[in-house]
Write a protein that holds these residues in place. Structure first.
Motif, PDB file in Angstrom:
ATOM      1  N   SER A   6       0.820  -1.213   0.000  1.00  0.00           N
ATOM      2  CA  SER A   6       0.000   0.000   0.000  1.00  0.00           C
ATOM      3  C   SER A   6       0.853   1.262   0.000  1.00  0.00           C
ATOM      4  O   SER A   6       0.413   2.307  -0.469  1.00  0.00           O
ATOM      5  CB  SER A   6      -0.949   0.013   1.196  1.00  0.00           C
ATOM      6  N   ARG A   7       2.052   1.167   0.494  1.00  0.00           N
ATOM      7  CA  ARG A   7       2.960   2.319   0.501  1.00  0.00           C
ATOM      8  C   ARG A   7       3.920   2.301  -0.679  1.00  0.00           C
ATOM      9  O   ARG A   7       4.861   3.075  -0.730  1.00  0.00           O
ATOM     10  CB  ARG A   7       3.741   2.354   1.807  1.00  0.00           C
ATOM     11  N   ASN A   8       3.658   1.398  -1.611  1.00  0.00           N
ATOM     12  CA  ASN A   8       4.464   1.253  -2.830  1.00  0.00           C
ATOM     13  C   ASN A   8       5.946   1.061  -2.516  1.00  0.00           C
ATOM     14  O   ASN A   8       6.812   1.626  -3.164  1.00  0.00           O
ATOM     15  CB  ASN A   8       4.260   2.439  -3.778  1.00  0.00           C
ATOM     16  N   ILE A   9       6.220   0.233  -1.529  1.00  0.00           N
ATOM     17  CA  ILE A   9       7.601  -0.104  -1.203  1.00  0.00           C
ATOM     18  C   ILE A   9       7.969  -1.411  -1.881  1.00  0.00           C
ATOM     19  O   ILE A   9       9.083  -1.555  -2.393  1.00  0.00           O
ATOM     20  CB  ILE A   9       7.794  -0.161   0.332  1.00  0.00           C
ATOM     21  N   VAL A  10       7.019  -2.328  -1.936  1.00  0.00           N
ATOM     22  CA  VAL A  10       7.224  -3.584  -2.668  1.00  0.00           C
ATOM     23  C   VAL A  10       6.037  -3.832  -3.596  1.00  0.00           C
ATOM     24  O   VAL A  10       4.957  -3.279  -3.400  1.00  0.00           O
ATOM     25  CB  VAL A  10       7.393  -4.806  -1.718  1.00  0.00           C
ATOM     26  N   THR A  11       6.295  -4.648  -4.613  1.00  0.00           N
ATOM     27  CA  THR A  11       5.216  -5.116  -5.482  1.00  0.00           C
ATOM     28  C   THR A  11       5.239  -6.633  -5.444  1.00  0.00           C
ATOM     29  O   THR A  11       6.299  -7.242  -5.372  1.00  0.00           O
ATOM     30  CB  THR A  11       5.380  -4.632  -6.943  1.00  0.00           C
ATOM     31  N   ILE A  12       4.052  -7.207  -5.484  1.00  0.00           N
ATOM     32  CA  ILE A  12       3.937  -8.662  -5.480  1.00  0.00           C
ATOM     33  C   ILE A  12       3.436  -9.094  -6.843  1.00  0.00           C
ATOM     34  O   ILE A  12       2.388  -8.627  -7.296  1.00  0.00           O
ATOM     35  CB  ILE A  12       2.983  -9.147  -4.362  1.00  0.00           C
ATOM     36  N   LYS A  13       4.206  -9.946  -7.494  1.00  0.00           N
ATOM     37  CA  LYS A  13       3.806 -10.474  -8.795  1.00  0.00           C
ATOM     38  C   LYS A  13       3.439 -11.935  -8.595  1.00  0.00           C
ATOM     39  O   LYS A  13       4.285 -12.756  -8.240  1.00  0.00           O
ATOM     40  CB  LYS A  13       4.937 -10.324  -9.810  1.00  0.00           C
ATOM     41  N   GLN A  14       2.150 -12.201  -8.801  1.00  0.00           N
ATOM     42  CA  GLN A  14       1.609 -13.533  -8.578  1.00  0.00           C
ATOM     43  C   GLN A  14       2.427 -14.584  -9.320  1.00  0.00           C
ATOM     44  O   GLN A  14       2.659 -14.464 -10.519  1.00  0.00           O
ATOM     45  CB  GLN A  14       0.148 -13.567  -9.038  1.00  0.00           C
ATOM     46  N   GLY A  15       2.892 -15.585  -8.612  1.00  0.00           N
ATOM     47  CA  GLY A  15       3.626 -16.687  -9.216  1.00  0.00           C
ATOM     48  C   GLY A  15       5.093 -16.379  -9.497  1.00  0.00           C
ATOM     49  O   GLY A  15       5.839 -17.237  -9.942  1.00  0.00           O
ATOM     50  N   SER A  16       5.497 -15.124  -9.217  1.00  0.00           N
ATOM     51  CA  SER A  16       6.864 -14.728  -9.517  1.00  0.00           C
ATOM     52  C   SER A  16       7.634 -14.351  -8.259  1.00  0.00           C
ATOM     53  O   SER A  16       8.795 -14.695  -8.114  1.00  0.00           O
ATOM     54  CB  SER A  16       6.848 -13.558 -10.509  1.00  0.00           C
TER      55      SER A  16
END
Length: 174
Positions: A6-16
């Motif tokens: 929510s704070r744009n510190i990390v991004t989660i890429k499904q399956g990656s």
């Protein structure tokens, strides 16, 4: 993890996997501009803010940009021009061009102000009906050349002129 996302510190890429965000802490619409219904007033107000910020940012970039910054600014200037000549959507490259100028300033605060500029560009293109092709190409080129020459006054003036073309066009569409 949800808090970091929510704070744009990390991004989660499904399956990656989980990755550090490309611009940590900077969210797409941190000021909530998408929720403002009066788009015409928003465009005018954003333009006023851009007049306060961008000519000085261009001057700072002319003063502090290094060879890599200048190369990127010139490349993006060319890419915007090519897209405009081909009558293709240039909005994203235009955003990248203005971002590269801001990054060339080497100021630690300016990257946090970039969302104001970036959020206004699509609104300007939409509001002006993208009729400022020649003016955009000429003023972008003038800005890029001034920065490459490390001519702060010329860069500031060129950015001011770039914004003036937008202002005239927006005001005439009232």
């Amino acid at each position: 993890m949800k808090l970091l996302v929510s704070r744009n510190i990390v991004t989660i890429k499904q399956g990656s996997g989980t990755y550090v965000a490309s611009s940590p802490g900077i969210v797409d619409d941190p000021f909530g501009f998408t929720f403002i219904s009066d788009k015409k007033k928003l465009v005018q107000d954003l333009l006023e803010i851009r007049f306060l910020l961008e000519p000085s940012i261009a001057a700072m970039s002319a003063t502090y940009a290094d060879k890599n910054d200048i190369s990127k600014i010139n490349r993006l200037c060319n890419e915007v021009e090519e897209l405009m000549e081909q009558k293709k959507d240039h909005t994203q490259k235009d955003i990248e061009f203005h971002t590269a100028i801001a990054m060339g300033s080497k100021n630690l605060v300016i990257p946090r102000l970039i969302p104001i500029i970036n959020s206004s560009i699509p609104l300007f293109v939409e509001t002006t009906g993208n009729i400022l092709k020649t003016e955009t190409i000429e003023t972008h080129r003038e800005i890029a050349e001034a920065i490459a020459e490390h001519n702060a006054v010329r860069a500031q003036d060129a950015m001011y002129m770039h914004l003036m073309y937008n202002k005239r066009c927006i005001n005439s569409s009232k």
